[in-house]
Design a protein around this motif. Structure first.
Motif, PDB file in Angstrom:
ATOM      1  N   TYR A 661       6.771  -3.980  -3.562  1.00  0.00           N
ATOM      2  CA  TYR A 661       7.019  -2.468  -3.893  1.00  0.00           C
ATOM      3  C   TYR A 661       6.209  -1.588  -2.968  1.00  0.00           C
ATOM      4  N   PRO A 662       6.996  -0.926  -2.124  1.00  0.00           N
ATOM      5  CA  PRO A 662       6.127  -0.133  -0.883  1.00  0.00           C
ATOM      6  C   PRO A 662       5.553   1.231  -1.814  1.00  0.00           C
ATOM      7  N   LEU A 663       4.394   1.532  -1.464  1.00  0.00           N
ATOM      8  CA  LEU A 663       3.769   2.606  -2.274  1.00  0.00           C
ATOM      9  C   LEU A 663       3.447   3.880  -1.178  1.00  0.00           C
ATOM     10  N   ARG A 664       4.102   4.855  -1.469  1.00  0.00           N
ATOM     11  CA  ARG A 664       4.297   6.074  -0.751  1.00  0.00           C
ATOM     12  C   ARG A 664       2.815   6.717  -0.710  1.00  0.00           C
ATOM     13  N   THR A 665       2.337   7.209   0.377  1.00  0.00           N
ATOM     14  CA  THR A 665       0.984   7.548   0.545  1.00  0.00           C
ATOM     15  C   THR A 665       0.943   8.987   0.964  1.00  0.00           C
ATOM     16  N   GLU A 666      -0.221   9.828   1.084  1.00  0.00           N
ATOM     17  CA  GLU A 666      -0.342  10.692   1.825  1.00  0.00           C
ATOM     18  C   GLU A 666      -0.587  10.359   3.462  1.00  0.00           C
ATOM     19  N   VAL A 667      -0.584  11.151   4.376  1.00  0.00           N
ATOM     20  CA  VAL A 667      -1.087  10.470   5.561  1.00  0.00           C
ATOM     21  C   VAL A 667      -2.386  10.228   5.730  1.00  0.00           C
ATOM     22  N   PHE A 668      -2.930   9.184   6.405  1.00  0.00           N
ATOM     23  CA  PHE A 668      -4.269   8.695   6.586  1.00  0.00           C
ATOM     24  C   PHE A 668      -4.589   9.176   7.952  1.00  0.00           C
ATOM     25  N   TYR A 669      -5.923   9.804   7.979  1.00  0.00           N
ATOM     26  CA  TYR A 669      -6.443  10.168   9.315  1.00  0.00           C
ATOM     27  C   TYR A 669      -7.786   9.427   9.007  1.00  0.00           C
ATOM     28  N   VAL A 682      -3.129   2.401  -5.448  1.00  0.00           N
ATOM     29  CA  VAL A 682      -2.974   0.917  -6.435  1.00  0.00           C
ATOM     30  C   VAL A 682      -2.871   1.404  -7.968  1.00  0.00           C
ATOM     31  N   LYS A 683      -3.816   2.305  -8.463  1.00  0.00           N
ATOM     32  CA  LYS A 683      -3.918   2.675  -9.642  1.00  0.00           C
ATOM     33  C   LYS A 683      -2.674   3.385 -10.077  1.00  0.00           C
ATOM     34  N   ARG A 684      -2.168   4.154  -9.466  1.00  0.00           N
ATOM     35  CA  ARG A 684      -1.092   4.815  -9.686  1.00  0.00           C
ATOM     36  C   ARG A 684       0.225   4.120 -10.048  1.00  0.00           C
ATOM     37  N   PHE A 685       0.108   2.918  -9.261  1.00  0.00           N
ATOM     38  CA  PHE A 685       1.317   1.957  -9.417  1.00  0.00           C
ATOM     39  C   PHE A 685       1.125   1.437 -10.640  1.00  0.00           C
ATOM     40  N   PHE A 686       0.095   0.898 -11.132  1.00  0.00           N
ATOM     41  CA  PHE A 686       0.013   0.140 -12.419  1.00  0.00           C
ATOM     42  C   PHE A 686      -0.153   1.283 -13.611  1.00  0.00           C
ATOM     43  N   ASP A 687      -0.536   2.467 -13.228  1.00  0.00           N
ATOM     44  CA  ASP A 687      -0.549   3.349 -14.448  1.00  0.00           C
ATOM     45  C   ASP A 687       1.059   3.740 -14.737  1.00  0.00           C
ATOM     46  N   GLY A 688       1.916   3.636 -13.565  1.00  0.00           N
ATOM     47  CA  GLY A 688       3.163   3.838 -13.848  1.00  0.00           C
ATOM     48  C   GLY A 688       4.232   2.910 -14.751  1.00  0.00           C
ATOM     49  N   GLU A 883       8.385   6.913   6.647  1.00  0.00           N
ATOM     50  CA  GLU A 883       8.321   6.715   5.210  1.00  0.00           C
ATOM     51  C   GLU A 883       7.058   6.706   4.708  1.00  0.00           C
ATOM     52  N   THR A 884       5.856   6.834   5.297  1.00  0.00           N
ATOM     53  CA  THR A 884       4.660   6.902   4.725  1.00  0.00           C
ATOM     54  C   THR A 884       4.289   5.749   3.721  1.00  0.00           C
ATOM     55  N   THR A 885       4.882   4.805   3.805  1.00  0.00           N
ATOM     56  CA  THR A 885       4.442   3.612   2.807  1.00  0.00           C
ATOM     57  C   THR A 885       3.463   2.579   3.459  1.00  0.00           C
ATOM     58  N   PRO A 886       2.392   2.702   3.758  1.00  0.00           N
ATOM     59  CA  PRO A 886       1.552   1.646   4.325  1.00  0.00           C
ATOM     60  C   PRO A 886       1.119   0.700   3.871  1.00  0.00           C
ATOM     61  N   MET A 887       1.360   0.752   2.306  1.00  0.00           N
ATOM     62  CA  MET A 887       0.671  -0.108   1.670  1.00  0.00           C
ATOM     63  C   MET A 887       1.779  -0.842   0.605  1.00  0.00           C
ATOM     64  N   SER A 888       1.678  -2.227  -0.055  1.00  0.00           N
ATOM     65  CA  SER A 888       2.687  -2.592  -0.845  1.00  0.00           C
ATOM     66  C   SER A 888       2.182  -3.623  -1.668  1.00  0.00           C
ATOM     67  N   VAL A 889       2.548  -3.667  -2.980  1.00  0.00           N
ATOM     68  CA  VAL A 889       2.288  -4.590  -4.171  1.00  0.00           C
ATOM     69  C   VAL A 889       3.342  -5.629  -4.347  1.00  0.00           C
ATOM     70  N   VAL A 890       2.870  -6.915  -4.078  1.00  0.00           N
ATOM     71  CA  VAL A 890       3.897  -7.713  -3.712  1.00  0.00           C
ATOM     72  C   VAL A 890       3.960  -8.905  -4.955  1.00  0.00           C
ATOM     73  N   PHE A 891       4.551  -9.102  -5.754  1.00  0.00           N
ATOM     74  CA  PHE A 891       4.579  -9.953  -7.039  1.00  0.00           C
ATOM     75  C   PHE A 891       5.395 -11.362  -6.718  1.00  0.00           C
ATOM     76  N   THR A 892       4.844 -12.271  -7.049  1.00  0.00           N
ATOM     77  CA  THR A 892       5.572 -13.650  -7.049  1.00  0.00           C
ATOM     78  C   THR A 892       6.668 -13.554  -8.273  1.00  0.00           C
ATOM     79  N   GLN A 893       7.742 -13.689  -7.804  1.00  0.00           N
ATOM     80  CA  GLN A 893       9.017 -13.918  -8.871  1.00  0.00           C
ATOM     81  C   GLN A 893       8.963 -15.265  -9.544  1.00  0.00           C
ATOM     82  N   LYS A 894       9.239 -15.509 -10.777  1.00  0.00           N
ATOM     83  CA  LYS A 894       9.179 -16.608 -11.594  1.00  0.00           C
ATOM     84  C   LYS A 894      10.445 -17.549 -11.314  1.00  0.00           C
TER      85      LYS A 894
END
Length: 894
Positions: A661-669, A682-688, A883-894
């Motif tokens: 799951y690629p996470l869209r972020t603001e630009v990092f400086y 990360v928190k936004r992803f799990f809150d959603g 895309e500004t998606t420099p982070m991803s949450v990655v889950f192992t599928q069952k």
């Protein structure tokens, strides 16, 4: 002052007219009107200046058969009205608009040459079945048109700006590459009817366009004829042969004519102000108006209690003219209110796109931005602004005119006068020669435009030429008035004033005053090394001596050379962009290298060269490129893939299937506080997430999951990102980078800047050794040998790339420091941030260097091998552009 638009050939389409009119609201915020009849449509936006209560447009004749939309002012309208009244005509308004309309009814097209002012108008003459467009004698007001349709069903679009024509949706938008070439190569524009937009033309000064709305002997309905309605250019050339001797009587008559022209241009029911640069021309306007106010002359009521002046000043800059403006203000003390505008480079960067949009077509320098700023401020105080445009082109205000005059004297065998002029102008000639000698003695390479342009592009237009009239002063001035110089200056004037709903008036371009001037001896213009001689003498008693005797000319312009150093980040962002690199007009590498050489002081390049490239690129983006999706936090859910990417991937050798799951972020400086910023997403992803995973499939708490982080944002926030202008590129780096293949996925060491960082990191000998081993490896069918030999994570150095965002467009990044430690630190924070059930199954963080060519796991704290981590990201799900998606949450599928 207003804006007009219209068409022929589209029936009675009010929606089309409204769409065209909406583009020019800034030209006339005080009212609007549209008219349709048969195949003709007219639209109007009004900026009320004279007869504010009346004069609405479109304006109809008494019998309703003649309809006018009009942009401009005819200053001799009261005299024309008196003449028309003696012919039995009556008037319902006090506006100049009605005078224009009734003049046409009375005299037909011959009326146009009677007008003294500025105008662009359209008349639907239903009695005579014709649509007539006309533009004033000097082209002060613009009028653009485009013919389209088919021979059987011709069409016409027109307007005060190009935007309404484009907004009609009836034209194919394309670049006029011939005009673009002439601009890039010769630094010229607006000299002919063609514009930078293929198929869109402008009426030239003193021209009319007549379209027949019915079949005639001249052709079928829709036939367009363009012709001059005046002989003004020819008259000026004929008057130039008279050469009335210079005398005090001539000076006095010029003063009277100039003063009357100014008085006429003060006619207004709304506040009038004056632009004051500190040069001779604008200063002459200000002090002459001051004299009229002291005399309580007619029409000065429009100025109010004091004359309001507006000046652009640049403290501590070579371009600053504040001391000259202050000297003029001191002469008018008690009778003037001064407004000083201090444009800054940072403001220019902020306004750049709007400035390019305002100009509509490229311009030869950033100088008119100073005028843009002045007009923005002036519009807060006045509605009409007088300016000094035109004096340079009629009274030899630029240094090249000296040379034309000297060559004329030589050609005519006037050697005695030539010798005197050379002696009298020795200070100017010496100063010019000194600058050229200094440039030569520095041994700096001159960076002209030709080496920067694409050879195929230049070859296509190699037959294009440009030259000036070399040895006839008056003919050179006439050519510049109508083609080579003034049309460009008047475009800036019109666009900048109307952008801020301001009417600009140019009193030097009174056609009767100009005709008088051209009837005088050349010595009225240049004598004893002094140009603008008659203007200096006519205003000498009013002006401070430092203005009357001023040689150098600056005017409303920007300190471009100083600003470009301050703006280098923005300029590099443009030159390094993927769109700039994809254009077929220039060589991106050559441009960047030339700009580097300029900034480092190794070349004597002109900022005007770089400006033309910058301006063209921004113009292409504004009017031709598809708008890009803006990078940022909005626009993409955390739970869907990037465009063209997949959420799921199956890793070989039984390692399993993973959902990314690629996470869209603001630009990092560099200034971004990395740890809390990363945890926010990360928190936004799990809150959603819905309860127990819900619709998000693999995002459940009963399978191991991971956080993957791009090395770019880690390196960036560690200060491991170096702006390209801070990297001193060696010859070796430039040579070695040429042997590295560039690719769409990541520039890497194909950039001389990134190659220089690699040399700095491991030393030139190691780079040379790795290169040699790489050559041998390729002969043996091996790949990746260079990076294996060079080591030190050199493969993680990222070059500046225009397809990225933020400072990544113009910076080079080292590999991040301690990627394993960063991964461990982030993992500890994740476990504190996510819900407890997800914290229990969190399996670690990986710092990844991924692009469309390959992927490297630089560091991690997971139990997976680097090979598995790299397989999980082998298709680069985080993307590599905006895309500004420099982070991803990655889950192992069952």
């Amino acid at each position: 002052m207003c804006g007009i638009a219209g068409y022929y050939g589209y029936g009675e389409d009010e929606t089309l007219l409204q769409g065209m009119n909406a583009c020019i609201v800034h030209r006339g915020p005080d009212g609007e009107g549209i008219y349709t009849h048969g195949n003709v449509g007219l639209a109007h936006r009004r900026l009320s200046i004279i007869d504010v209560a009346h004069g609405q447009e479109p304006m109809y004749s008494a019998d309703g058969e003649t309809v006018l939309v009009y942009n401009g002012e005819v200053y001799n309208y009261l005299d024309l009205r008196t003449e028309l009244e003696t012919l039995g005509r009556t008037f319902l308004t006090n506006s100049d608009t009605e005078v224009v309309l009734q003049s046409y009814e009375e005299w037909g097209d011959a009326a146009f040459d009677r007008f003294n002012g500025m105008f662009g108008f359209a008349i639907h003459d239903r009695k005579n079945n014709r649509l007539v467009l006309a533009r004033d004698h000097f082209g002060i007001k613009p009028l653009y048109y485009a013919t389209a349709g088919t021979p059987e069903a011709p069409t016409l679009l027109f307007g005060s700006e190009i935007k309404p024509l484009l907004a009609s949706g009836k034209l194919e938008q394309d670049v006029n590459e011939r005009i673009l070439f002439r601009y890039l190569q010769f630094r010229i524009h607006d000299e002919e009817a063609e514009t930078f937009f293929a198929g869109i033309h402008k009426l030239m000064p003193g021209e009319k366009l007549v379209l027949s709305t019915v079949d005639t002997e001249a052709g079928p309905a829709g036939t367009v004829t363009i012709s001059p309605y005046t002989r003004l250019k020819e008259e000026l050339a004929e008057l130039a042969k008279i050469e009335t001797p210079y005398s005090q009587a001539v000076i006095d008559e010029y003063r009277e004519r100039f003063t009357e022209g100014l008085r006429l241009r003060l006619q207004s029911e709304v506040p009038v102000g004056t632009a004051l640069s500190g040069g001779l021309d604008s200063s002459a306007v200000v002090v002459t108006i001051n004299k009229l106010m002291q005399e309580k002359a007619a029409a000065t009521d429009s100025l109010g209690a004091t004359q309001q002046t507006f000046s652009a000043v640049f403290p501590n800059s070579l371009n600053d003219e504040e001391k000259y403006a202050d000297a003029v203000l001191a002469r008018c003390e008690g009778n003037v209110t001064s407004h000083k505008i201090r444009p800054q480079a940072a403001e220019f960067v902020e306004d750049l796109e709007d400035f390019v949009r305002t100009m509509e077509e490229p311009i030869i320098s950033s100088g008119p931005y100073a005028q843009y700023q002045v007009m923005r401020e002036a519009s807060k105080h006045v509605t009409v602004l007088l300016d000094g445009q035109g004096a340079d082109e009629m009274m030899a205000g630029y240094i090249p005119y000296y040379f034309a005059y000297l060559r004329q004297l030589k050609k005519n065998g006037q050697n005695g006068k030539l010798a005197k002029e050379l002696a009298s102008s020795s200070d100017i000639l010496f100063r010019l020669a000194r600058f050229r000698i200094q440039g030569a003695l520095t041994f700096k390479k001159a960076s002209g435009i030709t080496p920067l342009l694409n050879k195929e592009f230049t070859a296509k237009y190699k037959s294009e030429t440009f030259s000036n009239i070399p040895d006839n002063l008056k003919l050179r001035l006439i050519d510049d008035l109508f083609h080579k110089s003034l049309p460009a200056v008047l475009r800036y004037e019109d666009k900048n004033t109307m952008r801020f709903s301001l009417e600009g008036r140019v009193p030097f371009l009174d056609k009767e005053v100009v005709k008088f001037l051209f009837s005088l001896d050349d010595e009225s213009i240049i004598k004893g090394g002094w140009n603008k001689r008659i203007l200096r003498d006519a205003t000498r008693e009013l002006l401070p001596e430092m203005i009357s005797n001023r040689r150098n000319k600056i005017g409303f312009t920007t300190p471009e050379a100083e600003w470009f150093s301050l703006m280098k980040e923005k300029i590099y962002e443009i030159f390094l962009s993927s769109s700039f690199g994809a254009r077929s007009y220039w060589n991106q590498d050559a441009v960047i290298y030339a700009f580097e050489e300029y900034l480092s002081g190794k070349s004597a390049g002109s900022t005007m060269v770089f400006w033309r490239l910058i301006n063209t690129e921004l113009w292409l983006r504004e009017f031709f490129d598809e708008p890009e999706t803006k990078a940022g936090i909005e626009g993409k859910s955390d739970y869907i893939p990037n465009a063209g990417k997949q959420l799921d991937i199956t890793v070989p050798n039984g390692a399993g299937t993973f959902r990314r799951y690629p996470l869209r972020t603001e630009v990092f400086y560099k200034e971004t506080d990395f740890d809390p910023a990363a945890m926010t997403y990360v928190k936004r992803f799990f809150d959603g997430l819905p309860v127990a995973g819900g619709d998000h499939g693999a995002a459940t708490a009963d399978t191991p999951w991971y956080l993957f982080v791009s090395e770019k944002i880690v390196a960036m926030t560690q200060g491991r990102s170096i702006p390209v202008w801070d990297i001193k590129v060696s010859g070796a780096a430039r040579i070695f980078s040429k042997f590295v293949t560039r690719n769409p996925g990541g520039i890497g060491l194909a950039s001389p800047w990134s190659m220089q960082l690699a040399i700095d990191e491991v030393g030139l000998p190691r780079i040379m050794y790795a290169s040699a081993r790489s050559v041998l490896g390729k002969l043996q069918g091996k790949s990746g040998v260079f990076y294996e030999v060079v080591g030190h994570n050199i493969n993680a150095i990222d070059g500046a790339a225009g397809y990225q965002v933020g400072t990544s467009t113009h910076s080079v990044k080292y590999a991040p420091l301690d990627p394993d430690g960063v991964a461990a630190r982030l993992s500890a924070l994740v476990r504190k941030t996510v819900p407890a059930e997800y914290a229990a199954t969190f399996a670690g963080t990986a710092i990844m260097d991924a692009n469309d060519l390959g992927v490297v796991a630089l560091g991690h704290d997971t139990r997976l091998t680097k090979d598995v981590l790299q397989d999980i990201f082998r298709d680069n799900p985080q993307g590599q552009t905006t895309e500004t998606t420099p982070m991803s949450v990655v889950f192992t599928q069952k």
